[in-house]
Design a protein around this motif. Structure first.
Motif, mmCIF file in Angstrom:
data_model
loop_
_atom_site.group_PDB
_atom_site.id
_atom_site.type_symbol
_atom_site.label_atom_id
_atom_site.label_comp_id
_atom_site.label_asym_id
_atom_site.label_seq_id
_atom_site.Cartn_x
_atom_site.Cartn_y
_atom_site.Cartn_z
ATOM 1 N N LEU A 98 42.439 31.699 116.402
ATOM 2 C CA LEU A 98 43.827 31.499 116.807
ATOM 3 C C LEU A 98 43.865 30.807 118.169
ATOM 4 O O LEU A 98 43.308 31.300 119.146
ATOM 5 N N ALA A 99 44.515 29.652 118.211
ATOM 6 C CA ALA A 99 44.643 28.917 119.478
ATOM 7 C C ALA A 99 45.495 29.746 120.436
ATOM 8 O O ALA A 99 46.566 30.227 120.078
ATOM 9 N N TRP A 100 45.003 29.913 121.665
ATOM 10 C CA TRP A 100 45.684 30.742 122.649
ATOM 11 C C TRP A 100 45.701 30.014 123.979
ATOM 12 O O TRP A 100 44.667 29.578 124.458
ATOM 13 N N GLY A 101 46.874 29.839 124.548
ATOM 14 C CA GLY A 101 46.997 29.124 125.814
ATOM 15 C C GLY A 101 47.844 29.898 126.798
ATOM 16 O O GLY A 101 48.031 31.115 126.675
ATOM 17 N N GLU A 102 48.381 29.183 127.748
ATOM 18 C CA GLU A 102 49.199 29.784 128.804
ATOM 19 C C GLU A 102 50.368 30.587 128.239
ATOM 20 O O GLU A 102 50.774 31.593 128.813
ATOM 21 N N HIS A 103 50.923 30.157 127.099
ATOM 22 C CA HIS A 103 52.072 30.832 126.486
ATOM 23 C C HIS A 103 51.674 31.533 125.184
ATOM 24 O O HIS A 103 52.480 31.661 124.264
ATOM 25 N N GLY A 104 50.433 31.977 125.141
ATOM 26 C CA GLY A 104 49.936 32.634 123.936
ATOM 27 C C GLY A 104 49.769 31.624 122.819
ATOM 28 O O GLY A 104 49.229 30.536 123.027
ATOM 29 N N ASP A 105 50.248 31.978 121.627
ATOM 30 C CA ASP A 105 50.128 31.074 120.478
ATOM 31 C C ASP A 105 51.377 30.205 120.302
ATOM 32 O O ASP A 105 51.465 29.436 119.338
ATOM 33 N N ARG A 106 52.312 30.306 121.225
ATOM 34 C CA ARG A 106 53.534 29.498 121.128
ATOM 35 C C ARG A 106 53.185 28.023 121.350
ATOM 36 O O ARG A 106 52.588 27.664 122.357
ATOM 37 N N ARG A 107 53.568 27.197 120.397
ATOM 38 C CA ARG A 107 53.309 25.764 120.478
ATOM 39 C C ARG A 107 54.016 25.070 119.327
ATOM 40 O O ARG A 107 54.422 25.711 118.370
ATOM 41 N N THR A 108 54.117 23.785 119.436
ATOM 42 C CA THR A 108 54.594 22.960 118.331
ATOM 43 C C THR A 108 53.416 22.147 117.827
ATOM 44 O O THR A 108 52.664 21.581 118.623
ATOM 45 N N GLU A 109 53.232 22.156 116.519
ATOM 46 C CA GLU A 109 52.216 21.329 115.871
ATOM 47 C C GLU A 109 52.838 20.710 114.630
ATOM 48 O O GLU A 109 53.229 21.433 113.719
ATOM 49 N N LEU A 110 52.946 19.403 114.645
ATOM 50 C CA LEU A 110 53.549 18.679 113.525
ATOM 51 C C LEU A 110 52.559 17.647 113.002
ATOM 52 O O LEU A 110 52.002 16.866 113.776
ATOM 53 N N VAL A 111 52.357 17.621 111.699
ATOM 54 C CA VAL A 111 51.591 16.572 111.044
ATOM 55 C C VAL A 111 52.600 15.522 110.590
ATOM 56 O O VAL A 111 53.602 15.857 109.953
ATOM 57 N N VAL A 112 52.345 14.286 110.939
ATOM 58 C CA VAL A 112 53.231 13.181 110.583
ATOM 59 C C VAL A 112 52.454 12.252 109.649
ATOM 60 O O VAL A 112 51.354 11.803 109.983
ATOM 61 N N ILE A 113 53.025 11.988 108.481
ATOM 62 C CA ILE A 113 52.351 11.199 107.450
ATOM 63 C C ILE A 113 53.232 10.015 107.093
ATOM 64 O O ILE A 113 54.441 10.165 106.906
ATOM 65 N N GLY A 114 52.634 8.839 107.014
ATOM 66 C CA GLY A 114 53.426 7.673 106.663
ATOM 67 C C GLY A 114 52.600 6.424 106.496
ATOM 68 O O GLY A 114 51.372 6.476 106.413
ATOM 69 N N ARG A 115 53.308 5.297 106.464
ATOM 70 C CA ARG A 115 52.684 3.988 106.284
ATOM 71 C C ARG A 115 53.088 3.088 107.434
ATOM 72 O O ARG A 115 54.265 2.982 107.754
ATOM 73 N N GLU A 116 52.095 2.466 108.049
ATOM 74 C CA GLU A 116 52.342 1.505 109.126
ATOM 75 C C GLU A 116 53.270 2.077 110.191
ATOM 76 O O GLU A 116 54.234 1.448 110.614
ATOM 77 N N MET A 117 52.979 3.301 110.620
ATOM 78 C CA MET A 117 53.804 3.987 111.621
ATOM 79 C C MET A 117 53.467 3.488 113.018
ATOM 80 O O MET A 117 52.328 3.142 113.304
ATOM 81 N N ASP A 118 54.447 3.526 113.893
ATOM 82 C CA ASP A 118 54.241 3.247 115.312
ATOM 83 C C ASP A 118 54.028 4.608 115.981
ATOM 84 O O ASP A 118 54.971 5.235 116.470
ATOM 85 N N GLU A 119 52.774 5.071 115.975
ATOM 86 C CA GLU A 119 52.452 6.401 116.489
ATOM 87 C C GLU A 119 52.901 6.585 117.929
ATOM 88 O O GLU A 119 53.471 7.627 118.283
ATOM 89 N N THR A 120 52.679 5.600 118.760
ATOM 90 C CA THR A 120 53.065 5.700 120.177
ATOM 91 C C THR A 120 54.565 5.930 120.313
ATOM 92 O O THR A 120 55.000 6.811 121.063
ATOM 93 N N ARG A 121 55.350 5.175 119.583
ATOM 94 C CA ARG A 121 56.809 5.307 119.661
ATOM 95 C C ARG A 121 57.271 6.673 119.154
ATOM 96 O O ARG A 121 58.155 7.301 119.748
ATOM 97 N N ILE A 122 56.681 7.146 118.078
ATOM 98 C CA ILE A 122 57.053 8.459 117.525
ATOM 99 C C ILE A 122 56.688 9.562 118.510
ATOM 100 O O ILE A 122 57.476 10.478 118.760
ATOM 101 N N ARG A 123 55.500 9.484 119.095
ATOM 102 C CA ARG A 123 55.081 10.489 120.087
ATOM 103 C C ARG A 123 56.019 10.480 121.306
ATOM 104 O O ARG A 123 56.406 11.525 121.804
ATOM 105 N N GLU A 124 56.358 9.297 121.799
ATOM 106 C CA GLU A 124 57.266 9.198 122.945
ATOM 107 C C GLU A 124 58.630 9.792 122.613
ATOM 108 O O GLU A 124 59.229 10.483 123.439
ATOM 109 N N SER A 125 59.107 9.545 121.415
ATOM 110 C CA SER A 125 60.385 10.107 120.979
ATOM 111 C C SER A 125 60.316 11.635 120.950
ATOM 112 O O SER A 125 61.229 12.325 121.405
#
Length: 189
Positions: A98-125
């Motif tokens: 179990l991943a454990w950090g400063e706030h325990g296991d509280r975190r956001t983890e999203l898998v993003v799946i697609g075609r020809e995505m602009d990863e940088t733009r999505i991450r910045e958003s």
């Protein structure tokens, strides 16, 4: 057929141009900003899913799932970090990875799946959704109901239902979103 005699890739990435990446953050997301993020996902994102730490709710993780123009955010299990110390110890012994950090296991983890995505733009958003942990935030999404997102103009959704419920009460008034993005664009023009 035996494919050992030639050298090419049969992975989904090479066959269909599908790619994926994971967004991770150990800070909560602002509910309104997250809703804007979901609504702004480009057409190149065909699916995204994962757990979300919503600002104003340090007790319950939310599960997010998006496919095409619709998405759902539903309350999930209690964060281990929100449990009693005894239960935390038990959970961490049972799940040593179990991943454990400063706030325990509280975190956001999203898998993003697609075609020809602009990863940088999505991450910045997505990063524009993040707020500081420990702040005073109103819990935008109740823990007793799921919330449906639709990347559609309200008029398009209204075409499917004459009795629209508030999108904030967990019922959209649409039983199964089946509008494609190209169909929505043509109706909006």
């Amino acid at each position: 057929a035996d494919h050992a005699d030639h050298d090419h890739d049969h992975s989904p990435q090479s066959e269909y141009g599908i790619d994926s990446f994971v967004i991770r953050a150990e800070r909560p997301v602002d509910g309104d900003a997250f809703e804007e993020f979901v609504g702004s996902l480009p057409e190149s994102v065909v699916r995204s899913k994962g757990q979300v730490w919503i600002a104003g709710n340090d007790e319950t993780r939310h599960q997010f799932s998006q496919a095409g123009p619709s998405g759902r955010l539903a309350p999930g299990e209690q964060w281990v970090a929100a449990m009693s110390e005894t239960r935390q110890e038990m959970q961490r012994r049972m799940h040593p990875d179990l991943a454990w950090g400063e706030h325990g296991d509280r975190r956001t983890e999203l898998v993003v799946i697609g075609r020809e995505m602009d990863e940088t733009r999505i991450r910045e958003s997505f990063e524009r959704c993040l707020v500081d942990a420990g702040g005073e935030y109103e819990n935008r999404f109740p823990v007793d109901a799921a919330y449906d997102f639709y990347q559609a103009h309200p008029v398009v959704v209204a075409l499917r239902s004459n009795s629209m419920a508030s999108p904030h009460d967990g019922h959209s008034g649409v039983s199964s979103p089946s509008w494609s993005r190209s169909r929505m664009r043509s109706l909006q023009s």
